[in-house]
Design a protein around this motif. Structure first.
Motif, PDB file in Angstrom:
ATOM      1  N   ASP A  15     -24.102 -68.240  73.885  1.00 23.88           N
ATOM      2  CA  ASP A  15     -23.949 -69.676  74.112  1.00 23.88           C
ATOM      3  C   ASP A  15     -24.474 -70.381  72.860  1.00 23.88           C
ATOM      4  OD1 ASP A  15     -23.544 -72.102  75.308  1.00 23.88           O
ATOM      5  OD2 ASP A  15     -25.339 -72.017  76.558  1.00 23.88           O
ATOM      6  N   VAL A  16     -23.570 -70.817  71.975  1.00 23.86           N
ATOM      7  CA  VAL A  16     -23.932 -71.212  70.622  1.00 23.86           C
ATOM      8  C   VAL A  16     -23.755 -72.721  70.430  1.00 23.86           C
ATOM      9  CG1 VAL A  16     -23.508 -70.797  68.173  1.00 23.86           C
ATOM     10  CG2 VAL A  16     -23.139 -68.951  69.825  1.00 23.86           C
ATOM     11  N   ALA A  17     -24.781 -73.378  69.897  1.00 25.31           N
ATOM     12  CA  ALA A  17     -24.703 -74.805  69.618  1.00 25.31           C
ATOM     13  C   ALA A  17     -23.704 -75.061  68.494  1.00 25.31           C
ATOM     14  CB  ALA A  17     -26.077 -75.340  69.230  1.00 25.31           C
ATOM     15  N   ILE A  18     -23.011 -76.203  68.567  1.00 25.27           N
ATOM     16  CA  ILE A  18     -21.986 -76.478  67.559  1.00 25.27           C
ATOM     17  C   ILE A  18     -22.602 -76.664  66.175  1.00 25.27           C
ATOM     18  CG2 ILE A  18     -20.331 -77.416  69.198  1.00 25.27           C
ATOM     19  CD1 ILE A  18     -21.116 -80.207  68.134  1.00 25.27           C
ATOM     20  N   ALA A  24     -22.144 -72.278  59.904  1.00 20.94           N
ATOM     21  CA  ALA A  24     -21.421 -71.072  59.486  1.00 20.94           C
ATOM     22  C   ALA A  24     -20.077 -71.413  58.850  1.00 20.94           C
ATOM     23  CB  ALA A  24     -21.221 -70.147  60.681  1.00 20.94           C
ATOM     24  N   LEU A  25     -19.479 -72.524  59.281  1.00 21.79           N
ATOM     25  CA  LEU A  25     -18.182 -72.942  58.745  1.00 21.79           C
ATOM     26  C   LEU A  25     -18.324 -73.798  57.487  1.00 21.79           C
ATOM     27  CD1 LEU A  25     -16.343 -73.865  62.065  1.00 21.79           C
ATOM     28  CD2 LEU A  25     -15.817 -71.941  60.563  1.00 21.79           C
ATOM     29  N   GLY A  26     -19.552 -74.141  57.119  1.00 23.64           N
ATOM     30  CA  GLY A  26     -19.763 -74.964  55.946  1.00 23.64           C
ATOM     31  C   GLY A  26     -19.498 -76.433  56.169  1.00 23.64           C
ATOM     32  N   LEU A  27     -19.586 -76.895  57.428  1.00 18.96           N
ATOM     33  CA  LEU A  27     -19.381 -78.307  57.716  1.00 18.96           C
ATOM     34  C   LEU A  27     -20.593 -79.118  57.276  1.00 18.96           C
ATOM     35  CD1 LEU A  27     -17.839 -78.196  61.318  1.00 18.96           C
ATOM     36  CD2 LEU A  27     -16.669 -78.110  59.113  1.00 18.96           C
ATOM     37  N   THR A  28     -20.356 -80.348  56.903  1.00 24.28           N
ATOM     38  CA  THR A  28     -21.449 -81.248  56.571  1.00 24.28           C
ATOM     39  C   THR A  28     -22.108 -81.737  57.865  1.00 24.28           C
ATOM     40  OG1 THR A  28     -20.081 -83.247  56.638  1.00 24.28           O
ATOM     41  CG2 THR A  28     -20.165 -82.023  54.548  1.00 24.28           C
ATOM     42  N   PRO A  29     -23.351 -82.203  57.797  1.00 24.90           N
ATOM     43  CA  PRO A  29     -23.984 -82.762  58.996  1.00 24.90           C
ATOM     44  C   PRO A  29     -23.165 -83.887  59.620  1.00 24.90           C
ATOM     45  CG  PRO A  29     -25.627 -82.394  57.291  1.00 24.90           C
ATOM     46  CD  PRO A  29     -24.291 -82.125  56.662  1.00 24.90           C
ATOM     47  N   ARG A  30     -22.514 -84.695  58.782  1.00 25.96           N
ATOM     48  CA  ARG A  30     -21.686 -85.773  59.313  1.00 25.96           C
ATOM     49  C   ARG A  30     -20.509 -85.230  60.115  1.00 25.96           C
ATOM     50  NH1 ARG A  30     -17.060 -88.232  58.073  1.00 25.96           N
ATOM     51  NH2 ARG A  30     -16.803 -90.466  58.530  1.00 25.96           N
ATOM     52  N   GLN A  31     -19.879 -84.164  59.620  1.00 26.18           N
ATOM     53  CA  GLN A  31     -18.749 -83.575  60.343  1.00 26.18           C
ATOM     54  C   GLN A  31     -19.187 -82.997  61.682  1.00 26.18           C
ATOM     55  OE1 GLN A  31     -17.591 -80.981  57.038  1.00 26.18           O
ATOM     56  NE2 GLN A  31     -15.591 -82.002  56.934  1.00 26.18           N
ATOM     57  N   ARG A 150     -11.261 -68.642  59.797  1.00 21.00           N
ATOM     58  CA  ARG A 150     -11.678 -70.052  59.754  1.00 21.00           C
ATOM     59  C   ARG A 150     -10.695 -70.932  60.524  1.00 21.00           C
ATOM     60  NH1 ARG A 150     -14.958 -73.580  57.034  1.00 21.00           N
ATOM     61  NH2 ARG A 150     -14.117 -75.685  56.766  1.00 21.00           N
ATOM     62  N   ASP A 151      -9.399 -70.700  60.340  1.00 19.54           N
ATOM     63  CA  ASP A 151      -8.406 -71.468  61.085  1.00 19.54           C
ATOM     64  C   ASP A 151      -8.551 -71.250  62.586  1.00 19.54           C
ATOM     65  OD1 ASP A 151      -7.438 -72.429  58.741  1.00 19.54           O
ATOM     66  OD2 ASP A 151      -5.498 -71.417  58.823  1.00 19.54           O
ATOM     67  N   PRO A 156      -9.260 -78.808  62.326  1.00 13.81           N
ATOM     68  CA  PRO A 156      -9.918 -79.871  61.563  1.00 13.81           C
ATOM     69  C   PRO A 156      -9.961 -81.204  62.303  1.00 13.81           C
ATOM     70  CG  PRO A 156      -8.434 -78.635  60.148  1.00 13.81           C
ATOM     71  CD  PRO A 156      -8.184 -78.154  61.549  1.00 13.81           C
ATOM     72  N   GLU A 157     -11.162 -81.797  62.362  1.00 12.25           N
ATOM     73  CA  GLU A 157     -11.387 -83.118  62.949  1.00 12.25           C
ATOM     74  C   GLU A 157     -10.974 -83.190  64.420  1.00 12.25           C
ATOM     75  OE1 GLU A 157      -9.644 -86.207  60.603  1.00 12.25           O
ATOM     76  OE2 GLU A 157     -10.181 -85.258  58.699  1.00 12.25           O
ATOM     77  N   THR A 158     -10.818 -82.037  65.068  1.00 13.68           N
ATOM     78  CA  THR A 158     -10.294 -82.034  66.427  1.00 13.68           C
ATOM     79  C   THR A 158     -11.112 -81.187  67.385  1.00 13.68           C
ATOM     80  OG1 THR A 158      -8.051 -82.337  65.571  1.00 13.68           O
ATOM     81  CG2 THR A 158      -8.246 -81.584  67.846  1.00 13.68           C
ATOM     82  N   ALA A 159     -11.318 -79.895  67.068  1.00 13.10           N
ATOM     83  CA  ALA A 159     -11.945 -78.994  68.033  1.00 13.10           C
ATOM     84  C   ALA A 159     -12.629 -77.827  67.335  1.00 13.10           C
ATOM     85  CB  ALA A 159     -10.901 -78.463  69.017  1.00 13.10           C
ATOM     86  N   ILE A 160     -13.614 -77.263  68.033  1.00 12.58           N
ATOM     87  CA  ILE A 160     -14.222 -75.997  67.651  1.00 12.58           C
ATOM     88  C   ILE A 160     -13.873 -74.992  68.752  1.00 12.58           C
ATOM     89  CG2 ILE A 160     -16.405 -74.773  67.305  1.00 12.58           C
ATOM     90  CD1 ILE A 160     -17.510 -77.292  66.036  1.00 12.58           C
ATOM     91  N   CYS A 161     -13.489 -73.799  68.349  1.00 13.33           N
ATOM     92  CA  CYS A 161     -12.900 -72.850  69.294  1.00 13.33           C
ATOM     93  C   CYS A 161     -13.911 -71.836  69.821  1.00 13.33           C
ATOM     94  CB  CYS A 161     -11.732 -72.119  68.641  1.00 13.33           C
ATOM     95  SG  CYS A 161     -10.398 -73.239  68.134  1.00 13.33           S
ATOM     96  N   GLY A 162     -13.756 -71.502  71.090  1.00 11.64           N
ATOM     97  CA  GLY A 162     -14.577 -70.497  71.747  1.00 11.64           C
ATOM     98  C   GLY A 162     -13.755 -69.295  72.151  1.00 11.64           C
TER      99      GLY A 162
END
Length: 310
Positions: A15-18, A24-31, A150-151, A156-162
């Motif tokens: 159960d992993v926090a986004i 891990a994906l290299g997203l910025t804190p803002r993203q 990664r895909d 992008p700007e929509t969802a993170i996948c589980g």
């Protein structure tokens, strides 16, 4: 008439926090903050040590009504959103069939509808069963995938996948969870990698809500129903904001869209609507005779909706 006999869900252990996924994906804190505050995401379920076969087997093994009826299963369909899910020569569907005693069944993957493929697989399973001479014949529909690229881990700007998986027993006929209609729209002009084409992503986001509304109304028209007849919508779990927009266009109450799992599972490819079905049943939100609508979209782009009577 195509109907759902039973649905089972397998929740992976991690159960992993986004924020952890975003790092891990290299997203910025803002993203990452955008995903949490704007899209309503909190955590995703992952299985870092398991294979795709393990994931699918977990859901199938949890399908209690399958036990003792394996001989009735004529078809096993894997609803696969990605064109390629494992390297050759591995075949997770055959592995699952062998372990479940379903080697006699015709097994294959259904793809090219991206994350709307789960509904396509149910429709196809029902069509195959309608031609089977045995009225007790069943089909097993498996959904859920590994987020191994990664895909595959993020839209992008929509969802993170589980990585939640589901297993559905489909039958032809019966008095519960009968499929009343199925509609799908294909928008091939959006074929491409959204992560590498910002203009394509922007255009896709612009038409997303209108296309979802179009396919929902199309499915209702096929069923001879209106939105007033729909007691609950089972959405795909991409984010909350997209469903707010769709509900505004439809003038449909947002509280009648089951969004509970958006924050806790992530977007689980073609499995979302079945995860939400089990949640709805577990919460007592579906009563006998209720009409509900399952809706999903896949990049590429495909929009699908299916109407059921519980």
């Amino acid at each position: 008439m195509t109907a759902l006999e039973a649905v089972a869900v397998c929740l992976p252990p991690a159960d992993v926090a986004i924020e952890q996924v975003g790092q891990a994906l290299g997203l910025t804190p803002r993203q990452t903050t955008l995903f949490r505050r704007f899209h309503g995401l909190d955590r995703v379920r992952l299985d870092p040590d398991g294979t795709l076969a393990d994931l699918l087997l977990g859901a199938a093994a949890a399908l209690e009504p399958l036990r003792g009826r394996e001989h009735l299963v004529r078809y096993v369909l894997f609803a696969r959103s990605a064109p390629v899910s494992v390297p050759y020569p591995h075949n997770p569907v055959h592995e699952v069939c062998d372990k479940l005693g379903l080697g006699h069944a015709v097994s294959f993957s259904v793809t090219h509808h991206a994350c709307a493929v789960g509904l396509l697989a149910v429709d196809l399973a029902g069509r195959l069963l309608a031609d089977d001479p045995d009225p007790q014949a069943l089909a097993l529909v498996l959904a859920g995938e590994k987020a191994f690229t990664r895909d595959g881990k993020m839209i992008p700007e929509t969802a993170i996948c589980g990585e939640v998986s589901t297993a559905c027993l489909v039958r032809s006929g019966g008095g519960r969870d009968r499929m009343l209609s199925y509609a799908t729209i294909q928008r091939g002009e959006f074929d491409g990698r959204l992560a590498e084409d910002p203009l394509l992503l922007a255009r896709f986001q612009q038409v997303f809500s209108d296309s979802m509304v179009e396919v929902i109304l199309g499915a209702l028209d096929q069923a001879g129903l209106t939105l007033a007849d729909v007691d609950l919508i089972l959405p795909h779990n991409v984010n909350r904001i997209s469903w707010r927009r769709v509900c505004k266009l439809l003038d449909y109450p947002l509280e009648k869209v089951l969004l509970d799992n958006v924050a806790v599972t992530g977007h689980c490819f073609g499995a979302d609507v079945f995860v939400n079905y089990q949640t709805a049943v577990g919460q007592g939100r579906l009563r006998p005779g209720d009409r509900y609508l399952a809706a999903s979209a896949g990049v590429g782009a495909v929009f699908s909706a299916m109407v059921f009577e519980h």
